[in-house]
Enzyme design. Structure first.
Site, PDB file in Angstrom:
ATOM      1  N   HIS A 141      41.897  35.134  32.832  1.00 35.88           N
ATOM      2  CA  HIS A 141      40.705  34.576  33.476  1.00 35.88           C
ATOM      3  C   HIS A 141      39.645  35.645  33.711  1.00 35.88           C
ATOM      4  CE1 HIS A 141      41.590  36.309  37.479  1.00 35.88           C
ATOM      5  NE2 HIS A 141      42.854  35.971  37.265  1.00 35.88           N
ATOM      6  N   CYS A 157      48.216  37.801  36.935  1.00 38.50           N
ATOM      7  CA  CYS A 157      47.266  37.258  35.970  1.00 38.50           C
ATOM      8  C   CYS A 157      46.543  38.383  35.235  1.00 38.50           C
ATOM      9  CB  CYS A 157      46.251  36.353  36.664  1.00 38.50           C
ATOM     10  SG  CYS A 157      46.942  34.779  37.226  1.00 38.50           S
TER      11      CYS A 157
END
Length: 206
Positions: A141, A157
């Site tokens: 992301h 992440c």
């Protein structure tokens, strides 16, 4: 202006001048580059080297685009072979219950859900990583903290600068193979060799 009037940690104001601290810049090596990459992986595959903080989008013919990334901090690194299960533009953020509990213990109250937008921790785009048809809770992301690129800062992440995650988002397909090379070596055997910047493509494109 005397040196005592300058601070890197706060805003300083004189009668007619305001100095604002600037965030750290992303190191040159973590900026997007086209590189010569030797690998047996098929075009469209994503290889994430968490040790060196690089994400490669394999293009074939010894070509790849290399992006700088931020990865999991100590205790949150991982490895494995997953797929892009879905994609979202300006995604909402739903921090896992475990994260909310962990941060609450530190006095930080996280929302159950935060709508997408410039202040959202997931940034401009998100690609959701799945294993065996199930969401792993890990994502590739964007970030509203670009100075964390090149660092071990996340809860697992993979962070990218917003302009880079937008670039990758347009090229990476749902179902694309994602190889995360990190602690535990659960990604198995994977061969890739970054031979550096592709000078001809950098100059002439293509």
């Amino acid at each position: 202006m005397p040196a005592s009037a300058i601070s890197l940690n706060r805003v300083q104001t004189t009668s007619d001048v305001t100095l604002v601290a600037q965030p750290k810049q992303v190191a040159e090596k973590f900026k997007r580059k086209v590189v010569r990459l030797t690998t047996d992986e098929k075009p469209g595959t994503i290889i994430i080297d968490t040790n060196n903080k690089f994400l490669y989008f394999v293009e074939g013919n010894n070509r790849a685009t290399r992006y700088g990334v931020g990865v999991g901090r100590d205790g949150f690194g991982w490895s494995g072979v997953v797929k892009i299960g879905r994609k979202s533009e300006w995604p909402e953020w739903r921090p896992p219950a475990e994260m909310r509990r962990r941060e609450a213990a530190k006095g930080h109250m996280l929302p159950v859900v935060q709508e997408g937008g410039p202040d959202n921790p997931l940034g401009a785009r998100a690609m959701y990583l799945y294993k065996g048809g199930r969401d792993t809770i890990f994502r590739i992301h964007g970030t509203n903290q670009p100075w964390t690129i090149g660092l071990n800062m996340s809860s697992g992440c993979i962070r990218m600068m917003n302009k880079d995650v937008e670039h990758l988002y347009e090229r990476a397909d749902i179902g694309a193979k994602v190889i995360v090379v990190g602690p535990g070596n659960k990604q198995g055997d994977v061969s890739f060799d970054d031979k550096g910047i592709d000078i001809l493509r950098t100059i002439f494109g293509g």
